[in-house]
Design an enzyme around this catalytic site. Structure first.
Site, mmCIF file in Angstrom:
data_model
loop_
_atom_site.group_PDB
_atom_site.id
_atom_site.type_symbol
_atom_site.label_atom_id
_atom_site.label_comp_id
_atom_site.label_asym_id
_atom_site.label_seq_id
_atom_site.Cartn_x
_atom_site.Cartn_y
_atom_site.Cartn_z
ATOM 1 N N ASN A 127 0.838 -1.201 0.000
ATOM 2 C CA ASN A 127 0.000 0.000 0.000
ATOM 3 C C ASN A 127 0.870 1.247 0.000
ATOM 4 O O ASN A 127 1.335 1.687 1.049
ATOM 5 C CB ASN A 127 -0.911 -0.038 1.234
ATOM 6 N N CYS A 130 -0.134 5.251 1.729
ATOM 7 C CA CYS A 130 0.017 5.793 3.078
ATOM 8 C C CYS A 130 1.108 6.867 3.099
ATOM 9 O O CYS A 130 1.991 6.899 2.245
ATOM 10 C CB CYS A 130 0.321 4.678 4.070
#
Lengths: 291, 252
Positions: A127, A130
């Site tokens: 991810n 972030c």
């Protein structure tokens, strides 16, 4: 059954439907309800190096045509995930892809290094939406060179394939996808939620404690279709579509745009039986067009 | 087992202006598990919007059916209020963990629609007294068949004032269990005035904006007394009063 299969990372699936990170936990609740039928793989909630309590409530607010969330990557930290959660996850009837988040480039690799101790993960999803704490909080995904470095660090640590989950909010999605491919990613996820906010114009109140959140909605489907299409033109690795899926037609549309597999997220909150509902719908529609 | 089921609206009733009940068909397996304090996630529209379901506590169960009670507050409850008998409604449940049905005499304290789950509870415990508060008589959900006291802000029923005003009249030694449910501000006020020993035996039926309702999305967090958060939908909605950080909890 049409005998149709879809594949990812040398594995064949009888469904193109993957459960998106954040909306399926680690899959246990759906398993208990008997709703993992039709699911090709579950992507876990984000796992970080240290435990995270998540953001203060309210964390979600529904708007007229969608949902804003600001959960804040609440998770028990990778050690707990490896020692307690993943051993239980070996009971899941479907493969588990572990979503990984970090605050620094090295942290992604550190989390993956810990996850490598477990035999359970099928792969990882990285991810990069972030905030990069060491770069003043700008998302890792904002800079292709950062995406490439993170991908390379993860690739050097991991024995398993991984997808880099790109952000639609900063930078160019095709440049980021190319950077992930260059760094050794085995797929890219296109994409994450869109930065959004709602405010009560009468009172000036902003319902989310963190003010802004990730926006998701079935109405976003064309935004995902476009991004999947342009990404597929740019890279050779598989593209996992994510964003706006609520109907079997949506799954087929994203596959037609070039996606290898399709994720369902927010709609899963509405319909926990989405796996079978979407898979069965897809197979029926395919039978209708190719008798 | 928790399942997503299609139910039939057997009866719709407007209990008072803006407050409705829907009686929904249910099978044995659902009714067996739909204990006091548990809830259902209702798909309020067949179309995509409103997007997520709305949670409702089980108000009452009967042979072959159960009832939910709600006040029209927004789009979701407005849609539901327009359903008519014979309509089909998708309902996921039963969900969450309900009241621990402990022996001993119970005191029930409810604010407004927070009393919606009490009929289901009162029938299964030794219910000694029900305290209810609401803005006016028409917002009061009565729990029939049990000794009760009520307070309304406009004085249209019972004492004029808040449910907290009734607490002075309670003989605490009579009770070994308390159920507390209502708006967060009301529950904070009540919890702040309960004797410590009573707070220890108080079960709170909490509420929060909910996403999935089954423990995955972590949207419905409530500050926990030990730090971190409880998931309203799966740690609760009924939790010990002592497990909540009452100072941090701001509610819906």
């Amino acid at each position: 059954m049409t005998g149709r299969t879809w594949s990812l990372w040398n594995r064949e699936f009888d469904s193109p439907v993957i459960l998106a990170s954040g909306t399926a936990g680690f899959g246990f609740e759906l398993m208990d309800m008997g709703y993992l039928d039709g699911v090709a793989a579950v992507i876990s909630k984000a796992t970080t190096l240290r435990p995270r309590k998540g953001n203060p409530p309210p964390r979600i607010v529904e708007t007229r045509f969608g949902l804003l969330n600001s959960v804040g990557l609440a998770n028990p930290g990778v050690e707990e995930v490896v020692t307690r959660i993943l051993p239980e996850a070996s009971a899941l009837p479907v493969p588990l892809i572990v979503n990984v988040a970090g605050e620094t480039e090295q942290e992604f690799a550190s989390v993956v290094e810990m996850l490598e101790k477990s035999p359970v993960p099928f792969g990882y999803e990285i991810n990069v939406s972030c905030p990069n704490v060491s770069e003043g909080g700008v998302a890792f995904g904002a800079s292709p060179s950062t995406v490439e470095r993170v991908s390379r660090l993860v690739g050097q640590t991991s024995s398993r394939p991984f997808s880099v989950k790109l952000t639609p909010n900063e930078g160019s999605i095709t440049e980021s996808a190319l950077a992930a491919q260059e760094g050794g990613a085995g797929a890219v996820t296109v994409c994450n939620t869109f930065l959004g906010m709602t405010v009560d114009w009468r009172t000036g109140m902003i319902p989310l404690e963190r003010k802004v959140g990730g926006y998701s909605s079935p109405a976003l489907l064309p935004l995902t279709v476009a991004r999947v299409h342009i990404t597929c033109q740019a890279v050779d690795i598989p593209v996992l579509a994510s964003g706006g899926v609520s109907r079997p037609e949506d799954v087929l549309e994203l596959l037609a745009a070039g996606a290898s597999m399709v994720q369902v997220g927010t709609w899963l909150m509405r319909r926990p039986g989405s796996g079978a509902e979407l898979r069965d719908g897809v197979l029926e529609l395919l039978e209708d067009v190719s008798p | 087992m928790t399942r997503d089921r299609e139910t039939l609206v057997l009866e719709r009733e407007e209990l008072s202006p803006g407050i409705f009940s829907l009686t929904l068909s249910a099978g044995e397996d659902f009714l067996r598990e739909a204990g006091p304090g548990r809830f259902v996630q209702v798909e309020v529209s067949p179309g995509p919007f409103p997007l997520v379901r709305r949670p409702f506590t089980v108000n009452r169960t009967d042979a072959g059916s159960f009832r939910i009670v709600f006040e029209v507050k927004g789009r979701g409850t407005d849609e539901l209020s327009h359903l008519t008998e014979g309509a089909r409604l998708r309902v996921l449940g039963p969900l969450g963990s309900g009241y621990r049905l402990l022996p001993g005499r119970w005191l029930l304290i409810g604010g407004g629609m927070g009393a919606a789950g009490f009929p289901c509870l009162a029938d299964r415990i030794d219910c000694g007294l029900v305290l209810l508060g609401a803005s006016s008589a028409s917002r009061l959900l009565e729990v029939g068949g049990f000794s009760s006291m009520c307070a309304t802000e406009d004085g249209s029923r019972g004492a004029r004032g808040l449910v907290t005003d009734l607490l002075d009249r309670v003989r605490w030694d009579d009770f070994s269990n308390v159920a507390l449910c209502g708006p967060v501000a009301m529950m904070k006020a009540v919890a702040g005035r309960l004797p410590d020993a009573i707070l220890e035996v108080t079960q709170v039926s909490a509420e929060a904006r909910m996403g999935c309702g089954w423990g995955a999305c972590e949207g419905c967090s409530i500050p926990a007394s030990g730090g971190g958060y409880l998931k309203c939908c799966s740690d609760g909605p009924v939790v010990p009063a002592t497990s909540i950080d009452w100072d941090l909890w701001e509610g819906v």
